[in-house]
Write a protein that holds these residues in place. Structure first.
Motif, PDB file in Angstrom:
ATOM      1  N   ASN A  49       0.802  -1.220   0.000  1.00 24.09           N
ATOM      2  CA  ASN A  49       0.000   0.000   0.000  1.00 24.09           C
ATOM      3  C   ASN A  49       0.838   1.275   0.000  1.00 24.09           C
ATOM      4  O   ASN A  49       0.707   2.069  -0.924  1.00 24.09           O
ATOM      5  CB  ASN A  49      -1.001  -0.015   1.160  1.00 24.09           C
ATOM      6  CG  ASN A  49      -2.045   1.063   1.013  1.00 24.09           C
ATOM      7  OD1 ASN A  49      -2.161   1.649  -0.042  1.00 24.09           O
ATOM      8  ND2 ASN A  49      -2.774   1.321   2.066  1.00 24.09           N
ATOM      9  N   TRP A  53       1.781   3.848  -3.497  1.00 25.48           N
ATOM     10  CA  TRP A  53       1.608   5.300  -3.598  1.00 25.48           C
ATOM     11  C   TRP A  53       2.903   5.955  -4.073  1.00 25.48           C
ATOM     12  O   TRP A  53       2.890   6.855  -4.921  1.00 25.48           O
ATOM     13  CB  TRP A  53       1.169   5.884  -2.259  1.00 25.48           C
ATOM     14  CG  TRP A  53       1.154   7.381  -2.247  1.00 25.48           C
ATOM     15  CD1 TRP A  53       1.978   8.195  -1.538  1.00 25.48           C
ATOM     16  CD2 TRP A  53       0.290   8.250  -2.990  1.00 25.48           C
ATOM     17  NE1 TRP A  53       1.687   9.515  -1.791  1.00 25.48           N
ATOM     18  CE2 TRP A  53       0.648   9.568  -2.681  1.00 25.48           C
ATOM     19  CE3 TRP A  53      -0.747   8.023  -3.885  1.00 25.48           C
ATOM     20  CZ2 TRP A  53       0.007  10.661  -3.237  1.00 25.48           C
ATOM     21  CZ3 TRP A  53      -1.379   9.128  -4.438  1.00 25.48           C
ATOM     22  CH2 TRP A  53      -1.005  10.421  -4.113  1.00 25.48           C
ATOM     23  N   ALA A 101       4.864  11.063  -0.516  1.00 27.77           N
ATOM     24  CA  ALA A 101       5.503   9.806  -0.896  1.00 27.77           C
ATOM     25  C   ALA A 101       6.835   9.626  -0.175  1.00 27.77           C
ATOM     26  O   ALA A 101       7.165   8.517   0.255  1.00 27.77           O
ATOM     27  CB  ALA A 101       5.713   9.768  -2.406  1.00 27.77           C
TER      28      ALA A 101
END
Length: 151
Positions: A49, A53, A101
């Motif tokens: 997950n 991203w 990020a």
């Protein structure tokens, strides 16, 4: 760097993008963003997950920055103030995305320090390049806002 108002009040085209204040950041953004993309893609993606991203941000920003570079180099902006606003908005969004990020990647890297040492070192390099890319996009955003203000 060129910072007078006559240059900052217009959008460059052709090779002019290699000599004007905010536009000289296109190539470093592509290089460092590409390094983030390559380094994250070269390791085992766990957990998927947050690293998904990071991959989305690095690929999206790489492709969009490349397209933006091509549009500016070809002169497709036609020196319009709406393109200056769009340039500011895109780079602000990219800086925000890269910051999120980079934080997620740093968090995952911190917790993966007990895994394979080679993967850990690659992830550390990716974190460093992600923060450098964030800084490049942020500086580009600031300089684009100055240029937009002078339109």
């Amino acid at each position: 760097m060129v910072t007078n108002t006559s240059v900052m009040g217009s959008l460059p085209s052709g090779l002019g993008i290699c000599t004007t204040a905010p536009d000289i950041f296109y190539l470093p953004e592509l290089v460092f963003g590409g390094l983030v993309w390559i380094l994250v893609a070269s390791t085992y993606v766990s957990p998927p997950n947050p690293l998904g991203w990071v991959m989305f941000v690095s690929v999206f920003c790489f492709v969009m920055t490349f397209l933006w570079l091509i549009i500016f180099a070809a002169g497709g902006h036609k020196n319009s103030s709406s393109w200056a606003a769009a340039d500011f908005a895109y780079h602000g969004l990219a800086a925000f995305f890269y910051l999120s990020a980079a934080v997620a990647l740093a968090y995952i890297t911190f917790w993966s320090k007990f895994g394979p040492i080679k993967t850990y070192k690659i992830d550390i390099a990716a974190v460093v390049f992600a923060y450098v890319t964030t800084l490049l996009y942020f500086v580009h955003t600031i300089l684009s806002s100055i240029r937009w203000k002078h339109f």
